[in-house]
Motif scaffolding. Structure first.
Motif, PDB file in Angstrom:
ATOM      1  N   LEU A  84       0.849  -1.178   0.000  1.00 13.44           N
ATOM      2  CA  LEU A  84       0.000   0.000   0.000  1.00 13.44           C
ATOM      3  C   LEU A  84       0.894   1.240   0.000  1.00 13.44           C
ATOM      4  N   PRO A  85       0.385   2.373  -0.438  1.00 14.71           N
ATOM      5  CA  PRO A  85       1.178   3.604  -0.318  1.00 14.71           C
ATOM      6  C   PRO A  85       1.506   3.870   1.150  1.00 14.71           C
ATOM      7  N   PRO A  86       2.611   4.541   1.433  1.00 16.58           N
ATOM      8  CA  PRO A  86       2.978   4.832   2.827  1.00 16.58           C
ATOM      9  C   PRO A  86       1.848   5.567   3.553  1.00 16.58           C
ATOM     10  N   GLU A  87       1.634   5.187   4.824  1.00 15.34           N
ATOM     11  CA  GLU A  87       0.533   5.753   5.600  1.00 15.34           C
ATOM     12  C   GLU A  87       0.950   6.945   6.443  1.00 15.34           C
ATOM     13  N   THR A  88       2.243   7.156   6.621  1.00 18.36           N
ATOM     14  CA  THR A  88       2.700   8.238   7.486  1.00 18.36           C
ATOM     15  C   THR A  88       3.390   9.317   6.668  1.00 18.36           C
ATOM     16  N   ASP A  89       3.501  10.486   7.241  1.00 21.68           N
ATOM     17  CA  ASP A  89       4.219  11.590   6.626  1.00 21.68           C
ATOM     18  C   ASP A  89       5.045  12.269   7.715  1.00 21.68           C
ATOM     19  N   PRO A  90       6.390  12.159   7.653  1.00 20.95           N
ATOM     20  CA  PRO A  90       7.193  11.551   6.594  1.00 20.95           C
ATOM     21  C   PRO A  90       7.174  10.030   6.654  1.00 20.95           C
ATOM     22  N   HIS A  91       7.866   9.403   5.713  1.00 22.65           N
ATOM     23  CA  HIS A  91       8.028   7.952   5.726  1.00 22.65           C
ATOM     24  C   HIS A  91       9.409   7.597   5.207  1.00 22.65           C
ATOM     25  N   HIS A  92       9.984   6.553   5.801  1.00 22.05           N
ATOM     26  CA  HIS A  92      11.354   6.149   5.499  1.00 22.05           C
ATOM     27  C   HIS A  92      11.515   5.791   4.032  1.00 22.05           C
ATOM     28  N   PHE A  93      10.528   5.114   3.459  1.00 22.95           N
ATOM     29  CA  PHE A  93      10.598   4.695   2.065  1.00 22.95           C
ATOM     30  C   PHE A  93      10.825   5.900   1.150  1.00 22.95           C
ATOM     31  N   GLY A  94      10.080   6.958   1.370  1.00 20.93           N
ATOM     32  CA  GLY A  94      10.221   8.149   0.537  1.00 20.93           C
ATOM     33  C   GLY A  94      11.532   8.868   0.763  1.00 20.93           C
ATOM     34  N   ILE A 112      13.582  -1.719  16.778  1.00 22.84           N
ATOM     35  CA  ILE A 112      13.768  -0.270  16.870  1.00 22.84           C
ATOM     36  C   ILE A 112      14.693   0.169  15.748  1.00 22.84           C
ATOM     37  N   GLY A 113      14.774   1.468  15.540  1.00 26.30           N
ATOM     38  CA  GLY A 113      15.642   2.014  14.503  1.00 26.30           C
ATOM     39  C   GLY A 113      15.033   3.258  13.908  1.00 26.30           C
ATOM     40  N   GLY A 114      15.830   3.981  13.148  1.00 28.92           N
ATOM     41  CA  GLY A 114      15.356   5.224  12.568  1.00 28.92           C
ATOM     42  C   GLY A 114      14.367   5.011  11.440  1.00 28.92           C
ATOM     43  N   GLY A 115      13.488   5.997  11.248  1.00 25.90           N
ATOM     44  CA  GLY A 115      12.572   5.966  10.123  1.00 25.90           C
ATOM     45  C   GLY A 115      11.217   5.375  10.405  1.00 25.90           C
ATOM     46  N   ASP A 116      10.934   5.022  11.646  1.00 24.26           N
ATOM     47  CA  ASP A 116       9.621   4.479  12.002  1.00 24.26           C
ATOM     48  C   ASP A 116       8.745   5.614  12.525  1.00 24.26           C
ATOM     49  N   TRP A 117       7.596   5.815  11.889  1.00 25.16           N
ATOM     50  CA  TRP A 117       6.632   6.811  12.358  1.00 25.16           C
ATOM     51  C   TRP A 117       5.260   6.194  12.603  1.00 25.16           C
ATOM     52  N   SER A 118       5.229   4.900  12.872  1.00 28.48           N
ATOM     53  CA  SER A 118       3.957   4.217  13.078  1.00 28.48           C
ATOM     54  C   SER A 118       3.250   4.723  14.325  1.00 28.48           C
ATOM     55  N   GLU A 119       1.945   4.564  14.356  1.00 26.96           N
ATOM     56  CA  GLU A 119       1.159   4.929  15.534  1.00 26.96           C
ATOM     57  C   GLU A 119       1.356   3.884  16.625  1.00 26.96           C
ATOM     58  N   ASP A 120       1.218   4.320  17.868  1.00 29.03           N
ATOM     59  CA  ASP A 120       1.226   3.415  19.014  1.00 29.03           C
ATOM     60  C   ASP A 120       2.475   2.555  19.095  1.00 29.03           C
ATOM     61  N   ARG A 121       3.626   3.124  18.718  1.00 31.38           N
ATOM     62  CA  ARG A 121       4.886   2.443  18.944  1.00 31.38           C
ATOM     63  C   ARG A 121       5.752   3.348  19.797  1.00 31.38           C
ATOM     64  N   LEU A 122       6.529   2.723  20.659  1.00 33.48           N
ATOM     65  CA  LEU A 122       7.217   3.452  21.718  1.00 33.48           C
ATOM     66  C   LEU A 122       8.100   4.584  21.191  1.00 33.48           C
ATOM     67  N   ILE A 123       9.049   4.273  20.338  1.00 30.38           N
ATOM     68  CA  ILE A 123      10.012   5.291  19.927  1.00 30.38           C
ATOM     69  C   ILE A 123       9.402   6.325  18.992  1.00 30.38           C
ATOM     70  N   PRO A 124       8.583   5.939  17.996  1.00 28.89           N
ATOM     71  CA  PRO A 124       7.908   6.984  17.210  1.00 28.89           C
ATOM     72  C   PRO A 124       7.069   7.926  18.068  1.00 28.89           C
ATOM     73  N   ASP A 125       6.362   7.370  19.059  1.00 31.35           N
ATOM     74  CA  ASP A 125       5.585   8.225  19.965  1.00 31.35           C
ATOM     75  C   ASP A 125       6.500   9.158  20.745  1.00 31.35           C
ATOM     76  N   LEU A 126       7.654   8.646  21.185  1.00 32.32           N
ATOM     77  CA  LEU A 126       8.598   9.470  21.935  1.00 32.32           C
ATOM     78  C   LEU A 126       9.150  10.598  21.056  1.00 32.32           C
ATOM     79  N   VAL A 127       9.497  10.275  19.815  1.00 27.40           N
ATOM     80  CA  VAL A 127      10.034  11.300  18.908  1.00 27.40           C
ATOM     81  C   VAL A 127       8.984  12.380  18.656  1.00 27.40           C
ATOM     82  N   ARG A 128       7.737  11.988  18.461  1.00 29.86           N
ATOM     83  CA  ARG A 128       6.676  12.978  18.260  1.00 29.86           C
ATOM     84  C   ARG A 128       6.517  13.866  19.491  1.00 29.86           C
TER      85      ARG A 128
END
Length: 360
Positions: free
Chosen positions: A40-50, A190-206
Motif C-alpha cells: 500500500l502507499p505509505p501511511e505516514t508523513d514523513p516515511h522512510h521509504f520516501g 527499533i531504529g530510525g525511520g519508524d513513524w507508526s502509531e502506538d509504537r514506543l520510539i515513534p511516539d517518543l520522537v513525536r
C-alpha cells in the motif's frame, strides 16, 4: 555479503513501503539485487521509504486483492520473495479486527498461492512476529516448537499466517524442485525511520517535537528489543540458505536479541534519555486493551544451525536509533545507508561469516 547470492537476482518484497520493508530494500539494493515492491502507499508523513529515494519498481496494491496479487507476481517472476506486508499494530487490530485478519491471514494466502505459478521462484521468506506464540508470561524465551496462539487480533492473526505458511509448505511446496518456504519471527524492532502509531520510539520522537512528555501505558512490560538491522541480517541469511537449496532451513526461525536485550519499557526510555536529554515520559497507568507484560524469544536455533547472532549490543542499537532521529530532526539528514555501512563493518570486525567483504 551473503556469498553474493542476491547480486543480480530478482527480489520481490511485499510491504516495502513500511518500516522494516524500506530498510530491507535499502540493504538489497546495496547487495546488487533487482528489487520490486508490492505494498500500500505509505501511511505516514514523513516515511522512510520516501526519504531513501531508492530506484525501486513499486506496485501499490492491496494484498487482499487476490487477482491483482496473482497478476503482479506472475509478471514480476521473482527469484525470491520476502513477504512483509501486514497490518502490524496491536491496538489498531482491536479497532479493525476484520482488516487485520484479512490482511495477515488471507493476504499471506494470496501471496503464497500466487507464488505457486512463479516459474523462476526458488525461495520464500514469510515474516511474522514473536507475538505469534501463545503467551504464558514465561520467564524463558519461546522456541520455534512452542505452541502458537495470540490474545489480540494482531497476534492471533500472525499465528494464523504461520499456519497458512506451514500448510502451503506441506501441500504445495514439498516437491524436490518447489520453492523453499520459511518463516521468520523477530522481537520488538527499533531504529530510525519508524513513524507508526502506538509504537514506543515513534511516539517518543513525536513528543520531543511537541515539547511534552510521552504517555506510557506499561513501563514495566518486558520485551526483546533489537535494532532493525539485526533481524534483517537474519532474514537475509535465511533467504541465502533457501536460494542455495538447503531444504533443512525451510521451517520457522526466531531472530531475537541476546538476553541483555530483554528490557523493560522504562529501561529503553531511560537509555534514550541518557543520549537525548529532551526525551521525557510519564506513566499514565491506563492499559486500554490486553497487553502482555513479559515476552521473550529463544534464538538458539538460529545461533547454532545458521551461526547467526546480533552485531550490536542493546546500547549500540539505542545509540543508532537516537542518532538517526536527531540527524533527521536537526539537519534533515537521512543516515540510513551510513548506518548500514557501519553495521556491516562491525559485523566484519566481529568475524560474522555473512558480512564477507563490503564496499560502500
Amino acid at each position: 555479503m551473503f556469498d553474493d547470492v542476491y547480486n543480480g537476482r530478482h527480489v520481490l518484497v511485499t510491504g516495502h513501503t513500511g518500516f522494516k520493508g524500506s530498510w530491507l530494500i535499502l540493504w538489497l539494493k546495496a547487495l546488487g539485487a533487482k528489487v520490486t515492491g508490492i505494498a500500500l502507499p505509505p501511511e505516514t508523513d514523513p516515511h522512510h521509504f520516501g526519504l531513501l529515494k531508492l530506484d525501486v519498481e513499486s506496485h501499490f496494491i492491496d494484498i487482499r486483492d487476490e487477482k491483482l496479487v496473482r497478476e503482479q507476481i506472475r509478471n514480476i517472476d521473482p527469484d525470491i520473495v520476502f513477504h512483509m506486508a501486514a497490518q502490524p499494530l496491536v491496538r489498531r487490530s482491536y479497532r479493525s479486527p476484520l482488516e487485520t485478519w484479512a490482511t495477515n491471514v488471507m493476504g499471506t494466502a494470496n501471496v503464497l498461492d500466487a507464488c505457486r505459478a512463479a516459474e523462476r521462484l526458488a525461495a520464500i521468506v514469510v515474516v511474522t512476529t514473536d507475538k505469534c506464540y501463545e503467551n504464558n508470561e514465561w520467564v524463558w524465551g519461546y522456541r520455534e516448537t512452542d505452541r502458537l496462539g495470540g490474545y489480540d487480533p494482531y497476534s492471533a492473526s500472525k499465528a494464523g499466517s504461520e499456519l497458512v505458511a506451514a500448510s502451503y509448505r506441506k501441500s504445495f511446496f514439498s516437491s524436490v524442485d518447489a520453492p523453499l518456504l520459511a518463516t521468520a519471527r523477530a522481537g520488538n524492532v527499533i531504529g530510525g525511520g519508524d513513524w507508526s502509531e502506538d509504537r514506543l520510539i515513534p511516539d517518543l520522537v513525536r513528543s520531543i517535537r511537541q515539547g511534552k512528555p510521552v504517555e506510557i501505558r506499561s513501563p514495566m512490560a518486558t520485551r526483546p528489543w533489537q535494532h532493525i538491522l539485526e533481524c534483517l541480517s537474519g532474514y537475509l541469511m535465511l533467504g541465502q540458505k533457501l536460494i542455495e537449496r538447503d531444504a533443512a532451513f525451510a521451517e520457522a526461525w526466531n531472530f531475537g536479541p541476546d538476553r541483555e536485550g530483554n528490557r523493560q519499557v522504562r529501561h529503553v526510555l531511560d537509555a534514550i534519555k541518557q543520549q537525548w536529554p529532551s526525551a521525557e515520559w510519564c506513566d499514565i497507568g491506563q492499559v486500554q486493551a490486553h497487553e502482555a507484560h513479559l515476552l521473550q524469544v529463544d534464538s538458539d536455533k538460529a545461533r547454532q544451525r545458521m551461526h547467526w547472532k546480533p552485531v550490536w549490543t542493546f546500547e549500540e542499537g539505542i545509540a543508532a536509533t537516537v542518532e538517526w532521529y536527531q540527524a533527521w530532526l536537526e539537519r534533515s539528514n537521512v543516515v540510513s545507508r551510513a548506518q548500514l555501512d557501519r553495521y556491516v563493518a562491525h559485523a566484519r570486525a566481529r568475524e560474522l561469516a555473512w558480512a564477507g567483504s563490503f564496499t560502500s
